[in-house]
Every structure is written in C-alpha cells, then in structure tokens.
Design a protein around this motif. Structure first.
Motif, mmCIF file in Angstrom:
data_model
loop_
_atom_site.group_PDB
_atom_site.id
_atom_site.type_symbol
_atom_site.label_atom_id
_atom_site.label_comp_id
_atom_site.label_asym_id
_atom_site.label_seq_id
_atom_site.Cartn_x
_atom_site.Cartn_y
_atom_site.Cartn_z
ATOM 1 N N VAL A 115 0.823 -1.206 0.000
ATOM 2 C CA VAL A 115 0.000 0.000 0.000
ATOM 3 C C VAL A 115 0.863 1.266 0.000
ATOM 4 C CG1 VAL A 115 -1.652 1.352 1.337
ATOM 5 C CG2 VAL A 115 -2.021 -1.088 1.023
ATOM 6 N N SER A 116 1.901 1.302 0.839
ATOM 7 C CA SER A 116 2.715 2.521 0.885
ATOM 8 C C SER A 116 3.398 2.763 -0.464
ATOM 9 C CB SER A 116 3.754 2.437 2.005
ATOM 10 O OG SER A 116 4.638 1.364 1.774
ATOM 11 N N SER A 117 3.891 1.688 -1.089
ATOM 12 C CA SER A 117 4.584 1.893 -2.361
ATOM 13 C C SER A 117 3.599 2.296 -3.460
ATOM 14 C CB SER A 117 5.356 0.641 -2.769
ATOM 15 O OG SER A 117 4.483 -0.448 -2.910
ATOM 16 N N LEU A 118 2.371 1.753 -3.380
ATOM 17 C CA LEU A 118 1.383 2.119 -4.405
ATOM 18 C C LEU A 118 0.939 3.575 -4.256
ATOM 19 C CD1 LEU A 118 -0.857 -1.037 -4.864
ATOM 20 C CD2 LEU A 118 0.546 0.127 -6.560
ATOM 21 N N ILE A 119 0.698 3.990 -2.996
ATOM 22 C CA ILE A 119 0.319 5.399 -2.793
ATOM 23 C C ILE A 119 1.454 6.294 -3.311
ATOM 24 C CG2 ILE A 119 -0.218 7.200 -1.099
ATOM 25 C CD1 ILE A 119 -1.446 5.051 0.670
ATOM 26 N N ALA A 120 2.689 5.900 -2.971
ATOM 27 C CA ALA A 120 3.842 6.686 -3.420
ATOM 28 C C ALA A 120 3.845 6.794 -4.944
ATOM 29 C CB ALA A 120 5.137 6.055 -2.927
ATOM 30 N N LEU A 121 3.556 5.675 -5.599
ATOM 31 C CA LEU A 121 3.585 5.639 -7.058
ATOM 32 C C LEU A 121 2.484 6.527 -7.650
ATOM 33 C CD1 LEU A 121 5.416 4.057 -8.903
ATOM 34 C CD2 LEU A 121 3.620 2.363 -9.165
ATOM 35 N N ILE A 122 1.284 6.426 -7.051
ATOM 36 C CA ILE A 122 0.142 7.195 -7.548
ATOM 37 C C ILE A 122 0.432 8.696 -7.441
ATOM 38 C CG2 ILE A 122 -2.258 7.829 -7.041
ATOM 39 C CD1 ILE A 122 -2.627 4.847 -6.191
ATOM 40 N N VAL A 123 1.128 9.087 -6.366
ATOM 41 C CA VAL A 123 1.458 10.499 -6.199
ATOM 42 C C VAL A 123 2.624 10.884 -7.097
ATOM 43 C CG1 VAL A 123 2.266 12.247 -4.566
ATOM 44 C CG2 VAL A 123 0.582 10.542 -3.839
ATOM 45 N N GLU A 200 3.333 10.535 12.006
ATOM 46 C CA GLU A 200 4.097 9.304 11.797
ATOM 47 C C GLU A 200 3.112 8.250 11.347
ATOM 48 O OE1 GLU A 200 6.513 7.738 14.961
ATOM 49 O OE2 GLU A 200 6.836 9.752 15.714
ATOM 50 N N GLY A 201 3.234 7.805 10.127
ATOM 51 C CA GLY A 201 2.279 6.799 9.701
ATOM 52 C C GLY A 201 2.308 6.566 8.204
ATOM 53 N N LEU A 202 1.255 5.881 7.747
ATOM 54 C CA LEU A 202 1.200 5.395 6.371
ATOM 55 C C LEU A 202 1.312 6.522 5.340
ATOM 56 C CD1 LEU A 202 0.766 3.159 4.328
ATOM 57 C CD2 LEU A 202 -1.672 3.197 4.835
ATOM 58 N N LEU A 203 0.472 7.564 5.511
ATOM 59 C CA LEU A 203 0.446 8.588 4.461
ATOM 60 C C LEU A 203 1.743 9.398 4.441
ATOM 61 C CD1 LEU A 203 -1.134 9.688 2.169
ATOM 62 C CD2 LEU A 203 -2.339 11.224 3.695
ATOM 63 N N THR A 204 2.251 9.744 5.625
ATOM 64 C CA THR A 204 3.516 10.486 5.658
ATOM 65 C C THR A 204 4.620 9.671 4.986
ATOM 66 O OG1 THR A 204 2.819 11.365 7.784
ATOM 67 C CG2 THR A 204 5.090 11.760 7.135
ATOM 68 N N ALA A 205 4.703 8.406 5.363
ATOM 69 C CA ALA A 205 5.743 7.561 4.780
ATOM 70 C C ALA A 205 5.558 7.435 3.275
ATOM 71 C CB ALA A 205 5.707 6.176 5.428
ATOM 72 N N SER A 206 4.300 7.270 2.847
ATOM 73 C CA SER A 206 4.055 7.143 1.408
ATOM 74 C C SER A 206 4.467 8.405 0.661
ATOM 75 C CB SER A 206 2.572 6.874 1.150
ATOM 76 O OG SER A 206 2.148 5.740 1.858
ATOM 77 N N LEU A 207 4.172 9.554 1.272
ATOM 78 C CA LEU A 207 4.514 10.814 0.596
ATOM 79 C C LEU A 207 6.029 11.009 0.554
ATOM 80 C CD1 LEU A 207 1.699 13.205 1.866
ATOM 81 C CD2 LEU A 207 1.907 12.055 -0.334
ATOM 82 N N VAL A 208 6.716 10.625 1.630
ATOM 83 C CA VAL A 208 8.179 10.724 1.594
ATOM 84 C C VAL A 208 8.738 9.764 0.544
ATOM 85 C CG1 VAL A 208 10.293 10.297 2.891
ATOM 86 C CG2 VAL A 208 8.426 11.550 3.953
ATOM 87 N N LEU A 209 8.153 8.566 0.486
ATOM 88 C CA LEU A 209 8.555 7.621 -0.573
ATOM 89 C C LEU A 209 8.332 8.247 -1.938
ATOM 90 C CD1 LEU A 209 7.252 4.086 0.515
ATOM 91 C CD2 LEU A 209 9.611 4.809 0.167
ATOM 92 N N ALA A 210 7.194 8.908 -2.091
ATOM 93 C CA ALA A 210 6.896 9.551 -3.372
ATOM 94 C C ALA A 210 7.990 10.554 -3.729
ATOM 95 C CB ALA A 210 5.532 10.241 -3.307
ATOM 96 N N ILE A 211 8.360 11.369 -2.728
ATOM 97 C CA ILE A 211 9.399 12.369 -2.979
ATOM 98 C C ILE A 211 10.710 11.684 -3.359
ATOM 99 C CG2 ILE A 211 10.803 14.174 -1.892
ATOM 100 C CD1 ILE A 211 8.307 14.842 -0.203
#
Lengths: 359, 268
Positions: A115-123, A200-211
């Motif tokens: 999920v985190s990698s997919l959110i990152a990808l979508i962003v 600290e959590g899923l969305l923050t981590a996903s957004l940092v991954l996105a960056i």
C-alpha cells in the motif's frame, strides 16, 4: 569470449589470416597470460549471476523452518512476535520448535509494503511527468542542465536524510495542515476518516517515498521526452495547438511506454526502501493501520527493526522468520517487475506506437 | 490581379489591398547574432501558388516558418519588419497565435502524423478549434480522406495507428489534418522531398486544386516542381529577394542575371 592481446599468435605462422581458424577459436594461439586474463574476466562476468543465485538460495534455505512452522499463517497471520525469548519453554508446531508464544504472521507488513509503495507511485508519477513537461517545455534551454543536476542530486540523497526530514519537519507539517483537510474525504473514502495523529504513519511515509522516487521517474522521463522528434511536436503547434495540447496529443503518447517502465523502476525502489520508512512509519506491529494517517510497517523496515532482538533467539527461529519475510519481499519485487514488463509489452502491441518510427 | 513590378518598396506593401494574402515588409530574421533574412519585401498573391526557391541556406524555410510564427520559441529568434496577413501584422501583440496557425496551415518536409489513431489525426485539430462537433467527426473525416484520396486505403482502419501507412499516405493524412482546420493559407516546406513519385503527383494535384480556396506558399528545391505547380516564383539568395516574377516570365526571361545563372544550372 576470447582476448587475444598479442599480435599474431601461434596459429598465425602461415601468414596473416583474417578469418579465425578452428585452432584460434579453441584458444590454441593464446599465451599463458592471455589465458589467465580470459579466466579472470570469465569469472568476473559470472559473479553477478552467481551472487544472485547464491543469495536467493541462501535466503530460501534460511527461511524454510519459518515456512514450515507457520505454513500459510505466514501470509495470513496478523501477529508477528518472536515469543518469550527469556524462558526455555518451547512451542512445537509442524515439527519445528520455536520460543513460547512465537507467531510469524506477516500480512500487516505485506499490506504496508504494497500500500505505501502504491500510494507513493500514484502520487509520484503525475508529479514527475508534470514536472518534466514543465521543465522541458517551459524552462529556457540554457537553464535546463542546471535543473537536471538538481534532479540527479535529489536522486542520490541518502534515504536516512529523507527519513530525518520526514519525521522532524514534513510529518508534523502534514499532520497540522494537510491531514485535517483530507479528513473531509472521509465521507467518500472511509480510510481518510478519523484521528490524524502526529505525522508518523502510512500517508507520511508514502509521501516521503513519493518524494524519493520522483527524481528516479523524472530523470528517466526527461530522457524519454528528449527523444520525441521535434518535427512531431511542430505538427501539433503548427495546427494551432497549445503546448499543453501538444504534450497530450504528441509527447505523452510517444513516451507512455517509457513512463511505465520508469514507474516500475520507482516502484521497485519504494518497495525495498527501508531506512526512511522505518523512521517515519510509526512501526506498528501486529495489526493494520486504523486509517491512512496511522502507524504501520513494511517488510523491509521490520527486518531492520527486529534484527537485533532476533539474534538473541537461541532457537534461531526469529532469524528464520525474518528471512522468510525477506523472501516474500524478494518475490513481491520480482512479481511486480515481471508484471510491469508484461504491461509494457501489452501496451506496445496496442494502438500506441513504436517510438520514433515513421517520423 | 498580378502586378509585374518586382522589388517592391515599403510604400507598395503598406498600401495593402485585397490582392495580397501575405505581405512581407523588410522582414529581417536572425537567431542570436546570426542574420538569416536580410530585409525581405514581397507580396504574395491571393489564391495563387507561390514557390520560394533558392540555393540551400538562402533562408527559404526560415521565411516560411516566420509566416506561422513557428520560430517563436527558438532561442535567440528576433524579427524586424512586418509580416501582414490579410493586411494585419501577425507579430503584433494582439495576435492570437493559435488562430493565426489555424488560418495558416503547414505541411512539413517529412510526414509527421500524431501518435494517435488515423481518425483522431484528422479530427483533433478541428475539435480543439471548435470547428467540428462530436457528431461531425465521422462524416467530415470521410469527406477529407476522400478529398486527399486516402479513403479507400484507410476506411477500414480509422482506429489504428497511422504509422503503418506508407510515407506518401502519411503525408496525405497530414494534408487532410491541415485542411480540417480550414486554413486560408497553406505553407508547404518541401512537402514531397521524402516521397515516391506517385505520392508526389498526388500532392501536386492537390495543390493545384486547393489554390482556388486558399493561398499556397511552398518551398522547393526542385525547379521542375516549381515550374509545374507555381503561378509565382520568389527567388531568394543569401537572405535577400533576388527576383519575384510570374512563373513563365521567371523561367523564360528572368530579369536578374543571378536568376538566369541559377536556372541555367538546372536547364538542359
């Protein structure tokens, strides 16, 4: 596979030959030093392949006891604990013994990783592609090399720096300003409802991954956009299309396949990213995040976080369990990569065309 | 309608009348310090075919691309003088570049269809300019494809890619794409230089048919083609107009010795 460094070997005594004789192909004309170089290079060439095979085999071998102990529970279980490492009482399951109370259910980590990698990808994909189009179409040509340097620097930044920034700066800002706004989406997407936490959590981590993956996707996309023939774009401009319309009608279709490939590269990075996620995830064990802002964990982050205590398990099962989730990560990465390649191949057989042909 | 006086001065040009579609008034174009066009003045007649000819590097294509402002975003581009389209300066601040480019269509040296379906290649421009409604697409697409002579070849694969067509067919598709936005002026930049003889003939036939509806300006290296297709010749050398004359006069009895020399290099 032959490296003839000396001029005219033993096989050439009959005069200059330009066609390799059977003797030469067999290496008969090589001196001792040539042969040595040949073997060294052959060995060097095999190292990557052997490494990969050896690594995978070793991981799988290490993981087998955990697979036997937990069975399908490894994929479906919600609880991941090494059990009580300080008493000698053991639990035996499927003929394998582990510390009392040990359970190796990796579903929350598998979920978190995907999920985190997919959110990152979508962003990341739209931002990266948009940024590239803006850069190539809007920024004056003489400034573009400077901008590219920034892109490459960003791609090379150590992930621990991203993590540090994420936890200290980015997370709190998001929790204060962005997340409260996003909760309004809760009516449509229940996952956005509820407490926003401290960042600290899923969305923050996903957004940092996105960056983190934006520069990877952007750098690849930029190279692709440069290959689009100017003549093709001029056709659209000469018809009175705006640059936006030109990008939509000409540039994007030309690079669509390549963007998919770039996205898969970025996805692979996001799947395996460890340090930044570990720092920002909130490190939730034994459960799923309550909403998109809640703590969670990924496979990679869990392996690092738990390695220390795993080494204290006298039965060795804790290490086996970490190896097992490592194998799962390996398989996920492999499958997504293959899937990506399949998608790319499919797209290329459709209406979309081979890049550059006919123009 | 055609005056035979050449080397028109500014005064002639500015006194614009309805006989001219495109008027060039001391047009100077450069890229950075490099000057390509050094003061071109000419009137290009309405409803005729004007061929711009001249040796390589004389500024033919630069001039052509100035008429639909395709140089605008090239680094260092600067233009002095005026280009008038139907009496209005196209480099004035008030010019709507999109509308200008709709009115001034262009066909390029090599076919450059969009990476979209054949149907969309034709309809996208017209849809974007609001000329066609969704309901128009199929009938108008068919009409244009018949007009350029592609219908029989592509009617059963309108949804597929244009890149499987031959180069000549692709160029005809590009022609249909330009015609779809109903231009008044058609710029052709050596449109047949990469085509087979058959497609070349087809393009030339189209040009002959189109000049009743629009002004055609084309650049060519091929003097025979210029002689076949053009009504007017504009001969450039090193960024300057050497001579402008009706085609027969230009080839039979050029006024300028440089024209004579250029033609005789070709004439048998």
């Amino acid at each position: 596979m032959r490296f003839n460094l000396t001029a005219g070997g033993a096989g050439d005594s009959a005069g200059p030959t330009f066609l390799p004789s059977a003797r030469r192909l067999a290496g008969a004309d090589l001196t001792g030093r040539d042969r040595a170089v040949r073997w060294v290079l052959l060995g060097a060439g095999l190292v990557p392949t052997l490494m990969l095979l050896f690594l995978t085999a070793e991981m799988v071998r290490e993981a087998i006891p955990a697979f036997v102990y937990s069975g399908w529970g490894l994929f479906t279980g919600h609880v991941f604990t090494f059990g009580n490492l300080y008493v000698t009482k053991l639990t035996v399951h499927n003929g394998v013994s582990a510390p009392h109370g040990a359970a190796y259910g990796a579903l929350p980590f598998i979920f978190g990783t995907l999920v985190s990698s997919l959110i990152a990808l979508i962003v990341a994909v739209p931002v990266a592609v948009g940024a590239v189009l803006a850069l190539t179409e809007r920024v004056p040509a003489r400034l573009q090399p400077g901008v590219s340097v920034f892109l490459e620097l960003l791609a090379g930044m150590p992930s621990v720096v991203y993590g540090f920034w994420g936890i200290l700066v980015f997370g709190p800002i998001l929790a204060q300003h962005l997340f409260p706004v996003l909760t309004h989406l809760g009516g449509v997407l229940p996952f956005f409802k509820g407490s926003v936490g401290y960042g600290e959590g899923l969305l923050t981590a996903s957004l940092v991954l996105a960056i983190m993956i934006i520069p990877i996707i952007a750098a690849t996309t930029r190279e692709l956009v440069r290959t689009v023939p100017i003549l093709a774009k001029e056709g659209a401009l000469a018809l009175g299309m705006t640059q936006y319309e030109t990008a939509k009608v000409v540039t994007l279709p030309y690079v669509r396949r390549g963007i998919l490939a770039a996205a898969i590269l970025g996805w692979a990075r996001a799947l395996g990213e460890t340090m930044a996620v570990l720092m920002i995830s909130g490190d939730l064990l034994n459960g799923f995040p309550a909403n998109i802002y809640s703590p969670f964990s990924t496979i990679a982050a869990t392996i690092v976080a738990m390695l220390d205590s795993a080494l204290t398990d006298a039965t060795g099962m804790a290490i086996h369990a970490l190896a097992a989730i490592g194998v799962i990560l390996l398989v996920i990465t492999l499958v997504t990569n293959l899937l990506g390649r399949l998608i790319i191949r499919r797209v290329s057989h459709g209406v979309v065309l081979p890049v550059g042909r006919g123009v | 309608m055609l005056s035979s006086g050449r080397h028109l001065g500014v005064a002639d040009v500015v006194g614009s009348n309805l006989d001219w579609t495109v008027q060039l008034d001391e047009v100077r174009v450069g890229f950075g310090p490099k000057q390509i066009l050094k003061g071109i003045s000419a009137n290009l007649p309405k409803g005729k075919v004007t061929a711009i000819i001249g040796p390589t590097g004389c500024g033919k294509t630069t001039l052509l691309r100035s008429i639909n402002r395709l140089h605008d975003r090239r680094p260092g581009f600067n233009l002095k003088g005026r280009i008038l389209l139907d009496g209005e300066s196209i480099y004035a601040g008030s010019t709507d570049v999109r509308e200008l480019r709709r009115r001034v269509g262009m066909l390029f040296q090599r076919p450059n269809p969009f990476p979209q379906s054949i149907r969309e290649n034709i309809s996208l421009g017209a849809r974007i300019h609001g000329l066609w409604s969704r309901a128009d697409v199929s009938t108008k697409t068919e009409y244009l494809l018949r007009e350029v002579g592609l219908w029989d070849a592509v009617h059963d694969r309108l949804s597929s890619t244009p890149f499987s067509l031959s180069g000549g067919q692709q160029q005809l598709l590009c022609m249909a794409r330009v015609l779809a936005v109903e231009p008044n002026v058609l710029l052709l930049d050596e449109p047949t230089s990469s085509l087979d003889p058959h497609s070349t003939t087809r393009i030339e036939e189209l040009i002959a048919g189109l000049k009743e509806k629009m002004t055609v300006i084309f650049v060519t290296h091929n003097l025979q083609q210029a002689a076949r297709c053009a009504d007017e010749i504009l001969f450039l050398e090193q960024g300057e107009v050497v001579e402008q004359a009706p085609v027969k006069q230009f080839f039979d009895d050029p006024a300028d010795p440089r024209s004579r020399a250029y033609i005789s290099g070709w004439a048998v």
